[in-house]
Design an enzyme around this catalytic site. Structure first.
Site, PDB file in Angstrom:
ATOM      1  N   CYS A   2      21.851  14.105 -82.754  1.00 21.26           N
ATOM      2  CA  CYS A   2      22.165  14.815 -81.524  1.00 21.26           C
ATOM      3  C   CYS A   2      20.885  15.078 -80.744  1.00 21.26           C
ATOM      4  O   CYS A   2      19.824  14.548 -81.052  1.00 21.26           O
ATOM      5  CB  CYS A   2      22.842  16.149 -81.848  1.00 21.26           C
ATOM      6  SG  CYS A   2      24.255  15.996 -82.969  1.00 21.26           S
ATOM      7  N   ASN A  74      19.730  18.739 -85.175  1.00 23.88           N
ATOM      8  CA  ASN A  74      19.734  17.302 -84.906  1.00 23.88           C
ATOM      9  C   ASN A  74      19.391  16.584 -86.202  1.00 23.88           C
ATOM     10  O   ASN A  74      18.331  16.833 -86.779  1.00 23.88           O
ATOM     11  CB  ASN A  74      18.708  16.962 -83.821  1.00 23.88           C
ATOM     12  CG  ASN A  74      18.486  15.463 -83.679  1.00 23.88           C
ATOM     13  OD1 ASN A  74      19.382  14.670 -83.895  1.00 23.88           O
ATOM     14  ND2 ASN A  74      17.261  15.077 -83.310  1.00 23.88           N
ATOM     15  N   GLU A  76      20.755  14.602 -90.083  1.00 21.12           N
ATOM     16  CA  GLU A  76      21.716  14.574 -91.180  1.00 21.12           C
ATOM     17  C   GLU A  76      21.069  15.129 -92.445  1.00 21.12           C
ATOM     18  O   GLU A  76      19.904  14.832 -92.732  1.00 21.12           O
ATOM     19  CB  GLU A  76      22.182  13.137 -91.470  1.00 21.12           C
ATOM     20  CG  GLU A  76      22.826  12.414 -90.302  1.00 21.12           C
ATOM     21  CD  GLU A  76      24.189  12.953 -89.919  1.00 21.12           C
ATOM     22  OE1 GLU A  76      24.747  13.770 -90.697  1.00 21.12           O
ATOM     23  OE2 GLU A  76      24.695  12.572 -88.855  1.00 21.12           O
ATOM     24  N   ASP A  99      27.479  19.400 -92.344  1.00 18.31           N
ATOM     25  CA  ASP A  99      26.233  19.792 -93.002  1.00 18.31           C
ATOM     26  C   ASP A  99      25.532  20.926 -92.274  1.00 18.31           C
ATOM     27  O   ASP A  99      24.635  21.570 -92.834  1.00 18.31           O
ATOM     28  CB  ASP A  99      25.292  18.595 -93.146  1.00 18.31           C
ATOM     29  CG  ASP A  99      25.103  17.797 -91.866  1.00 18.31           C
ATOM     30  OD1 ASP A  99      25.788  18.111 -90.866  1.00 18.31           O
ATOM     31  OD2 ASP A  99      24.298  16.852 -91.857  1.00 18.31           O
ATOM     32  N   VAL A 290      18.862  -9.692 -84.250  1.00 11.38           N
ATOM     33  CA  VAL A 290      18.527 -10.153 -82.895  1.00 11.38           C
ATOM     34  C   VAL A 290      18.036 -11.590 -82.955  1.00 11.38           C
ATOM     35  O   VAL A 290      17.283 -11.969 -83.857  1.00 11.38           O
ATOM     36  CB  VAL A 290      17.444  -9.248 -82.267  1.00 11.38           C
ATOM     37  CG1 VAL A 290      16.930  -9.850 -80.979  1.00 11.38           C
ATOM     38  CG2 VAL A 290      18.008  -7.867 -81.997  1.00 11.38           C
TER      39      VAL A 290
END
Length: 617
Positions: A2, A74, A76, A99, A290
């Site tokens: 976030c 922000n 995990e 969490d 890529v």
């Protein structure tokens, strides 16, 4: 994953919204903020949410816990379920399956030491209304960013500096930071591009006292650069332990309430992560790579070979200069400090298309630093041997090499003139190109992290590896990946940056990692248990762009227009005439200067879009 924001400074309501909107790409699922009364002023906590775990609105932030604890977070916490079980046994209750609540309960139970319990990537701030303090922290390796402004009782923080700079009238662009950027390709911690805004160091927590205005930060984790913890087992035992640690790290990072995939370049690190991911889940893994059409830049064939072997659902993303120029022109909106790692562009492209399929992607980042994988570590081997020779002989060799016309010989000459192997390694990374810059800048690269390189506790290979973990991985790689993925609301997770793996790698003998030119030896031997060795019998390739060719051909007019001598004179510290010569030499093939051109282009675009209205000091 976030974006967080908070302030004790009084702003208008529309200004707060604008500050959050500026980085809404970090979390487009829900933008929210709350105001808390404190004496005669308000405290604002804001959040842009990218929903990953517990998608229910009950987990939106700012989040309250036991009424007096407010948090914006922000990142995990990968071990939150285990922590939650322990905390429930201690009497804590939870209203969500996220969490975020677990961090709050851990703070109440363990105080400042709660950060030692967290295994994850994170930047968070807790407002403890009873103590009238902010308590915040940043993860051990700096995967998540944290910027802050502090002036007496005024405090403002954010995931990206652009949220702070908006409507902030007291900021000035730092000439010191510009110089550091020109030398390092990024602005090293704890500085930012603004004199008044700082970065919280990785592995640190802080307390801001609302009553007194005091700000105190402390380190809670560090790598073992003093060489205290040494692995005592055999090489085969180390292989088994590393595989177990890596498997656990991958399994933890596959947990999400949204689709998860893997970035797969076809190299050692990402191939290992992808292989272990297929072993720890019954679902078919999506992998992404890529492809460049330019000769020497297309590694997608190797990624396809790995994907075929481990049976993933593989996606190849093709990059051409048309898409590249679009990313270049919008670069400074997402990388809102000058940042010159050219692999940021393919990272953005990879993220853009990966997001169409998944919301979380695992990466192989962290393997090169911990397990001695970069090409330059081979240089260290030769440099170390050179420094065994008498000083007079080295200086004679440097003089001879300098007399030769080939620029690479001159680079080698500059390296061997240093007084030690540590200084020589630093000179490889630190490249001020002093003839391109005005004399007003001091040639000074000193910063705290030098202590990891200049000591006698370890051999030179381990010292440069430690130094790169604390600098290049933290300040370059993590910045690149965070901004590139967040630009497209994609969460990146790096299992090899699990601190248990980093700690384990630091404890291993050097020859377990690097033996007879076999770099990342132990990591390879874990991989070869899952993917045939023959696929990787090729030189290591970096993740970069064909800028050398693009700048001379497809993007030539763009570069000459953007970096004409008149516009160069507007960039502080730049010798416009010398830079123009450098660009012309690249265009006519005299020398390969694409890294310098890219660095100047990024700085020029940042100043165009962000520098107006701010003085330079």
């Amino acid at each position: 994953m976030c974006g967080i924001y908070g302030t004790t400074i009084r702003y208008e309501l529309n200004q707060i919204k604008d500050k959050l909107k500026r980085t809404s790409f970090r979390g487009p699922d829900k933008m929210g903020f709350e105001s808390y009364n404190y004496n005669d002023s308000n405290i604002i906590f804001g959040h842009n949410r990218l929903s990953i775990i517990d998608l229910d609105p009950r987990s939106n932030q700012p989040l309250s816990y036991q009424e007096h604890i407010k948090i914006v977070f922000n990142g995990e916490i990968y071990n939150f379920r285990e922590l939650k079980t322990d905390l429930v046994q201690k009497g804590y209750t939870f209203n969500t399956t996220s969490d975020t609540e677990v961090i709050c309960a851990a703070y109440l139970e363990y105080g400042e030491k709660c950060v030692n319990k967290l295994n994850g990537m994170f930047a968070f701030v807790i407002y403890d209304m009873k103590k009238q303090i902010f308590f915040g922290a940043r993860d051990r390796l700096g995967q998540k960013p944290f910027y802050y402004f502090h002036d007496e009782k005024r405090f403002e923080f954010a995931s990206q500096v652009s949220s702070i700079q908006l409507y902030h009238k007291e900021l000035s662009v730092s000439s010191k930071a510009i110089h550091k950027y020109l030398s390092w390709d990024y602005v090293p911690d704890t500085d930012s591009i603004f004199n008044e805004v700082k970065k919280l160091k990785a592995g640190h927590y802080f307390t801001f006292n609302l009553k007194s205005g005091s700000f105190v930060s402390n380190q809670y984790w560090d790598i073992d650069y003093k060489n205290v913890n040494k692995f005592q087992g055999s090489y085969n035992q180390a292989i088994e332990e590393l595989e177990e640690l890596a498997t656990k790290a991958v399994k933890r990072r596959l947990f999400a309430d949204v689709p998860v995939g893997v970035f797969l370049s076809g190299g050692i690190d990402s191939s290992l992560i992808a292989a272990l991911a297929t072993k720890t889940t019954n679902e078919k893994i999506n992998t992404f790579s890529v492809k460049f059409n330019e000769k020497g830049f297309d590694e997608s064939i190797y990624a396809k070979q790995v994907a075929d072997h481990i049976k993933t659902n593989h996606h190849v993303i093709e990059c051409n200069y048309n898409e590249g120029i679009d990313l270049i022109e919008n670069f400074s909106h997402y990388y809102d400090e000058p940042f010159a790692d050219p692999s940021a562009i393919p990272s953005m492209l990879l993220s853009k298309y990966t997001k169409q399929h998944v919301t979380v992607a695992l990466s192989g980042d962290g393997g090169d630093e911990s397990f001695i994988g970069y090409h330059r570590y081979n240089w260290v081997k030769y440099i170390n041997n050179i420094y065994k020779a008498p000083k007079a002989l080295r200086l004679f060799g440097a003089t001879f090499l300098n007399s030769l016309p080939y620029y690479k010989f001159k680079m080698i000459a500059d390296v061997i003139k240093n007084k030690s192997a540590s200084d020589a390694y630093l000179s490889i990374l630190y490249h001020p190109d002093s003839n391109l810059y005005e004399n007003s800048f001091d040639d000074n690269y000193a910063f705290d992290e030098l202590k990891y390189l200049f000591h006698n506790n370890k051999n030179i290979y381990e010292r440069v590896s430690d130094f790169d973990i604390k600098t290049y991985l933290n300040m370059d790689i993590n910045t690149k990946v965070d901004r590139a993925t967040m630009a497209y609301s994609l969460e990146a997770r790096a299992p090899l940056m699990d601190y248990t793996i980093v700690d384990f790698a630091r404890s291993l003998p050097t020859n377990f990692k690097f033996q007879k030119n076999n770099q990342k030896r132990i990591l390879k031997d874990v991989l070869y248990k899952h993917v045939p060795k023959e696929i990787f019998d090729r030189p290591k390739a970096g993740f970069t762009m064909p800028f050398k060719e693009w700048f001379k051909n497809d993007l030539k007019e763009f570069i000459l227009d953007e970096l004409n001598e008149k516009s160069l004179k507007l960039i502080p510290g730049i010798n416009a005439g010398e830079v123009t010569k450098t660009i012309n030499n690249h265009m006519d093939g005299t020398s390969n200067n694409y890294t310098i051109i890219w660095k100047i282009l990024v700085l020029k675009q940042w100043i165009n879009k962000n520098g107006s209205g701010f003085s330079i000091k």
